[in-house]
Design a protein around this motif. Structure first.
Motif, PDB file in Angstrom:
ATOM      1  N   ARG A  53       0.834  -1.204   0.000  1.00  0.00           N
ATOM      2  CA  ARG A  53       0.000   0.000   0.000  1.00  0.00           C
ATOM      3  C   ARG A  53       0.870   1.257   0.000  1.00  0.00           C
ATOM      4  NH1 ARG A  53      -4.989   1.561   1.032  1.00  0.00           N
ATOM      5  NH2 ARG A  53      -5.779  -0.401   1.790  1.00  0.00           N
ATOM      6  N   ALA A  54       1.985   1.206   0.702  1.00  0.00           N
ATOM      7  CA  ALA A  54       2.870   2.369   0.815  1.00  0.00           C
ATOM      8  C   ALA A  54       3.688   2.627  -0.450  1.00  0.00           C
ATOM      9  CB  ALA A  54       3.808   2.183   2.014  1.00  0.00           C
ATOM     10  N   SER A  55       3.692   1.710  -1.395  1.00  0.00           N
ATOM     11  CA  SER A  55       4.514   1.857  -2.601  1.00  0.00           C
ATOM     12  C   SER A  55       3.796   2.687  -3.655  1.00  0.00           C
ATOM     13  CB  SER A  55       4.872   0.481  -3.176  1.00  0.00           C
ATOM     14  OG  SER A  55       5.715  -0.214  -2.322  1.00  0.00           O
ATOM     15  N   GLU A  56       3.826   3.989  -3.462  1.00  0.00           N
ATOM     16  CA  GLU A  56       3.144   4.902  -4.385  1.00  0.00           C
ATOM     17  C   GLU A  56       3.673   4.779  -5.811  1.00  0.00           C
ATOM     18  OE1 GLU A  56       0.547   6.919  -3.979  1.00  0.00           O
ATOM     19  OE2 GLU A  56       0.292   6.279  -1.898  1.00  0.00           O
ATOM     20  N   ARG A  57       4.969   4.660  -5.975  1.00  0.00           N
ATOM     21  CA  ARG A  57       5.546   4.556  -7.326  1.00  0.00           C
ATOM     22  C   ARG A  57       5.070   3.298  -8.036  1.00  0.00           C
ATOM     23  NH1 ARG A  57      11.708   6.646  -7.081  1.00  0.00           N
ATOM     24  NH2 ARG A  57      11.448   6.434  -9.322  1.00  0.00           N
ATOM     25  N   ALA A  58       5.065   2.176  -7.319  1.00  0.00           N
ATOM     26  CA  ALA A  58       4.601   0.924  -7.926  1.00  0.00           C
ATOM     27  C   ALA A  58       3.113   1.017  -8.263  1.00  0.00           C
ATOM     28  CB  ALA A  58       4.859  -0.252  -6.983  1.00  0.00           C
ATOM     29  N   ARG A  63      -6.302  -2.707 -11.756  1.00  0.00           N
ATOM     30  CA  ARG A  63      -7.286  -2.224 -10.785  1.00  0.00           C
ATOM     31  C   ARG A  63      -7.199  -3.072  -9.526  1.00  0.00           C
ATOM     32  NH1 ARG A  63      -6.496   1.496 -13.177  1.00  0.00           N
ATOM     33  NH2 ARG A  63      -7.683   2.349 -14.888  1.00  0.00           N
ATOM     34  N   GLN A  64      -7.430  -2.429  -8.393  1.00  0.00           N
ATOM     35  CA  GLN A  64      -7.393  -3.138  -7.111  1.00  0.00           C
ATOM     36  C   GLN A  64      -8.603  -4.047  -6.992  1.00  0.00           C
ATOM     37  OE1 GLN A  64      -7.049  -0.675  -3.595  1.00  0.00           O
ATOM     38  NE2 GLN A  64      -7.884  -2.290  -2.305  1.00  0.00           N
ATOM     39  N   VAL A  65      -8.343  -5.307  -6.579  1.00  0.00           N
ATOM     40  CA  VAL A  65      -9.428  -6.269  -6.391  1.00  0.00           C
ATOM     41  C   VAL A  65      -9.509  -6.769  -4.952  1.00  0.00           C
ATOM     42  CG1 VAL A  65      -9.465  -6.994  -8.800  1.00  0.00           C
ATOM     43  CG2 VAL A  65      -8.025  -8.233  -7.164  1.00  0.00           C
ATOM     44  N   ALA A  66      -8.453  -6.557  -4.171  1.00  0.00           N
ATOM     45  CA  ALA A  66      -8.452  -7.025  -2.780  1.00  0.00           C
ATOM     46  C   ALA A  66      -7.320  -6.371  -2.013  1.00  0.00           C
ATOM     47  CB  ALA A  66      -8.314  -8.547  -2.728  1.00  0.00           C
ATOM     48  N   GLU A  67      -7.351  -6.578  -0.707  1.00  0.00           N
ATOM     49  CA  GLU A  67      -6.266  -6.147   0.177  1.00  0.00           C
ATOM     50  C   GLU A  67      -5.812  -7.350   0.980  1.00  0.00           C
ATOM     51  OE1 GLU A  67      -6.690  -2.569   2.485  1.00  0.00           O
ATOM     52  OE2 GLU A  67      -8.228  -1.816   1.124  1.00  0.00           O
ATOM     53  N   GLU A  68      -4.552  -7.319   1.385  1.00  0.00           N
ATOM     54  CA  GLU A  68      -4.015  -8.369   2.234  1.00  0.00           C
ATOM     55  C   GLU A  68      -2.903  -7.777   3.094  1.00  0.00           C
ATOM     56  OE1 GLU A  68      -2.387 -11.476  -0.204  1.00  0.00           O
ATOM     57  OE2 GLU A  68      -0.859 -10.184  -1.066  1.00  0.00           O
ATOM     58  N   SER A  69      -2.366  -8.588   3.951  1.00  0.00           N
ATOM     59  CA  SER A  69      -1.237  -8.184   4.759  1.00  0.00           C
ATOM     60  C   SER A  69      -0.064  -9.059   4.359  1.00  0.00           C
ATOM     61  CB  SER A  69      -1.554  -8.358   6.239  1.00  0.00           C
ATOM     62  OG  SER A  69      -0.486  -7.905   7.025  1.00  0.00           O
ATOM     63  N   TYR A  70       1.068  -8.418   4.058  1.00  0.00           N
ATOM     64  CA  TYR A  70       2.252  -9.138   3.623  1.00  0.00           C
ATOM     65  C   TYR A  70       3.273  -9.123   4.748  1.00  0.00           C
ATOM     66  CZ  TYR A  70       6.256 -10.515   0.822  1.00  0.00           C
ATOM     67  OH  TYR A  70       7.347 -11.170   0.333  1.00  0.00           O
ATOM     68  N   GLU A  71       3.831 -10.284   5.062  1.00  0.00           N
ATOM     69  CA  GLU A  71       4.829 -10.382   6.124  1.00  0.00           C
ATOM     70  C   GLU A  71       6.203  -9.992   5.586  1.00  0.00           C
ATOM     71  OE1 GLU A  71       4.944 -11.563   9.537  1.00  0.00           O
ATOM     72  OE2 GLU A  71       2.806 -11.175   9.457  1.00  0.00           O
ATOM     73  N   MET A  72       6.689  -8.846   5.996  1.00  0.00           N
ATOM     74  CA  MET A  72       8.047  -8.434   5.632  1.00  0.00           C
ATOM     75  C   MET A  72       8.967  -8.854   6.772  1.00  0.00           C
ATOM     76  SD  MET A  72       7.627  -4.817   3.645  1.00  0.00           S
ATOM     77  CE  MET A  72       9.282  -4.787   2.981  1.00  0.00           C
ATOM     78  N   GLY A  73       9.143 -10.152   6.882  1.00  0.00           N
ATOM     79  CA  GLY A  73       9.909 -10.720   7.978  1.00  0.00           C
ATOM     80  C   GLY A  73       8.985 -11.028   9.135  1.00  0.00           C
ATOM     81  N   PRO A  74       9.429 -11.852  10.051  1.00  0.00           N
ATOM     82  CA  PRO A  74       8.603 -12.256  11.189  1.00  0.00           C
ATOM     83  C   PRO A  74       8.128 -11.060  12.016  1.00  0.00           C
ATOM     84  CG  PRO A  74      10.593 -13.592  11.053  1.00  0.00           C
ATOM     85  CD  PRO A  74      10.738 -12.492  10.052  1.00  0.00           C
ATOM     86  N   ASN A  95       6.341  -8.489  11.080  1.00  0.00           N
ATOM     87  CA  ASN A  95       6.269  -7.215  10.360  1.00  0.00           C
ATOM     88  C   ASN A  95       5.209  -7.261   9.257  1.00  0.00           C
ATOM     89  OD1 ASN A  95       8.370  -5.510  11.521  1.00  0.00           O
ATOM     90  ND2 ASN A  95       9.803  -7.025  10.717  1.00  0.00           N
ATOM     91  N   PRO A  96       3.934  -7.346   9.649  1.00  0.00           N
ATOM     92  CA  PRO A  96       2.888  -7.336   8.616  1.00  0.00           C
ATOM     93  C   PRO A  96       2.743  -5.935   8.021  1.00  0.00           C
ATOM     94  CG  PRO A  96       1.883  -7.322  10.781  1.00  0.00           C
ATOM     95  CD  PRO A  96       3.377  -7.424  10.993  1.00  0.00           C
ATOM     96  N   VAL A  97       2.635  -5.888   6.692  1.00  0.00           N
ATOM     97  CA  VAL A  97       2.527  -4.619   5.982  1.00  0.00           C
ATOM     98  C   VAL A  97       1.328  -4.721   5.034  1.00  0.00           C
ATOM     99  CG1 VAL A  97       3.701  -3.045   4.404  1.00  0.00           C
ATOM    100  CG2 VAL A  97       5.017  -4.268   6.130  1.00  0.00           C
ATOM    101  N   PRO A  98       0.442  -3.719   5.039  1.00  0.00           N
ATOM    102  CA  PRO A  98      -0.722  -3.768   4.145  1.00  0.00           C
ATOM    103  C   PRO A  98      -0.306  -3.748   2.676  1.00  0.00           C
ATOM    104  CG  PRO A  98      -0.940  -1.992   5.754  1.00  0.00           C
ATOM    105  CD  PRO A  98       0.444  -2.526   5.878  1.00  0.00           C
ATOM    106  N   SER A  99      -0.928  -4.614   1.895  1.00  0.00           N
ATOM    107  CA  SER A  99      -0.659  -4.640   0.459  1.00  0.00           C
ATOM    108  C   SER A  99      -1.962  -4.775  -0.309  1.00  0.00           C
ATOM    109  CB  SER A  99       0.309  -5.766   0.099  1.00  0.00           C
ATOM    110  OG  SER A  99      -0.248  -7.017   0.420  1.00  0.00           O
ATOM    111  N   LEU A 100      -1.882  -4.466  -1.581  1.00  0.00           N
ATOM    112  CA  LEU A 100      -3.053  -4.470  -2.458  1.00  0.00           C
ATOM    113  C   LEU A 100      -2.858  -5.513  -3.549  1.00  0.00           C
ATOM    114  CD1 LEU A 100      -3.241  -0.596  -2.976  1.00  0.00           C
ATOM    115  CD2 LEU A 100      -4.400  -1.964  -1.218  1.00  0.00           C
ATOM    116  N   ILE A 101      -3.926  -6.217  -3.883  1.00  0.00           N
ATOM    117  CA  ILE A 101      -3.921  -7.142  -5.005  1.00  0.00           C
ATOM    118  C   ILE A 101      -4.494  -6.383  -6.193  1.00  0.00           C
ATOM    119  CG2 ILE A 101      -4.769  -9.335  -5.922  1.00  0.00           C
ATOM    120  CD1 ILE A 101      -2.959  -9.637  -3.477  1.00  0.00           C
TER     121      ILE A 101
END
Length: 170
Positions: A122-127, A137-148, A150-156
């Motif tokens: 979600r924080a990757s504005e450039r991407a 187009r966004q179809v869903a949201e999830e949480s991605y583990e950036m290491g143990p 460290n969940p980070v919100p992401s978009l599908i």
């Protein structure tokens, strides 16, 4: 020099590891912080490339100028979807069409109705801007583990091959 997109060869594993590590440092420290970025590097690259390219049905390609890796992409075609991950372009080579070229390369033999799916932080504005310009187009949201721990919100994000081709693969 001209961009060449080629299948990843295991003898370039150390080069690709170094490229991905630097790309992640350049991309994610400002977006999610050093701890999450270091967690990602350790959890995904700690054992080499096996977590990114398990060796099942994945296709990994690198973009090379001269002998330098300037881009990467990994994908797998499963059940009518082309799942894409690991699409990175070195900071100094961005905004030159390399990301678009790499995406078009892995879609070259796909039917226009195939859906391409990516996950972006979600924080990757450039991407997010990059994929928006290609018709994703966004179809869903999830949480991605950036290491143990460290969940980070992401978009599908999804787009049909036909839409992406209209935007970039002329």
């Amino acid at each position: 020099m001209k961009l060449e997109i080629m299948p990843f060869a295991t003898e370039r594993a150390e080069d690709l590891l170094g490229f991905l590590k630097q790309s992640w440092l350049d991309t994610y420290i400002g977006e999610v912080g050093r701890n999450a970025t270091n967690g990602l590097i350790q959890s995904v690259l700690g054992d080499g490339l096996d977590a990114l390219i398990p060796g099942n049905d994945e296709e990994a390609c690198v973009g090379v100028i001269g002998s330098q890796i300037v881009g990467s992409i990994i994908c797998a075609y499963r059940n009518g979807y082309l799942y894409v991950w690991g699409l990175y372009v070195g900071r100094q080579h961005q905004r030159r069409g390399i990301g678009r070229a790499m995406l078009c390369h892995v879609m070259a033999d796909r039917h226009e109705d195939v859906i391409v799916e990516v996950s972006v932080l979600r924080a990757s504005e450039r991407a997010r801007r990059f994929y928006d310009k290609l018709g994703f187009r966004q179809v869903a949201e999830e949480s991605y583990e950036m290491g143990p721990g460290n969940p980070v919100p992401s978009l599908i994000l999804q787009a049909p091959v036909s839409t992406i081709r209209r935007h970039c693969c002329l």
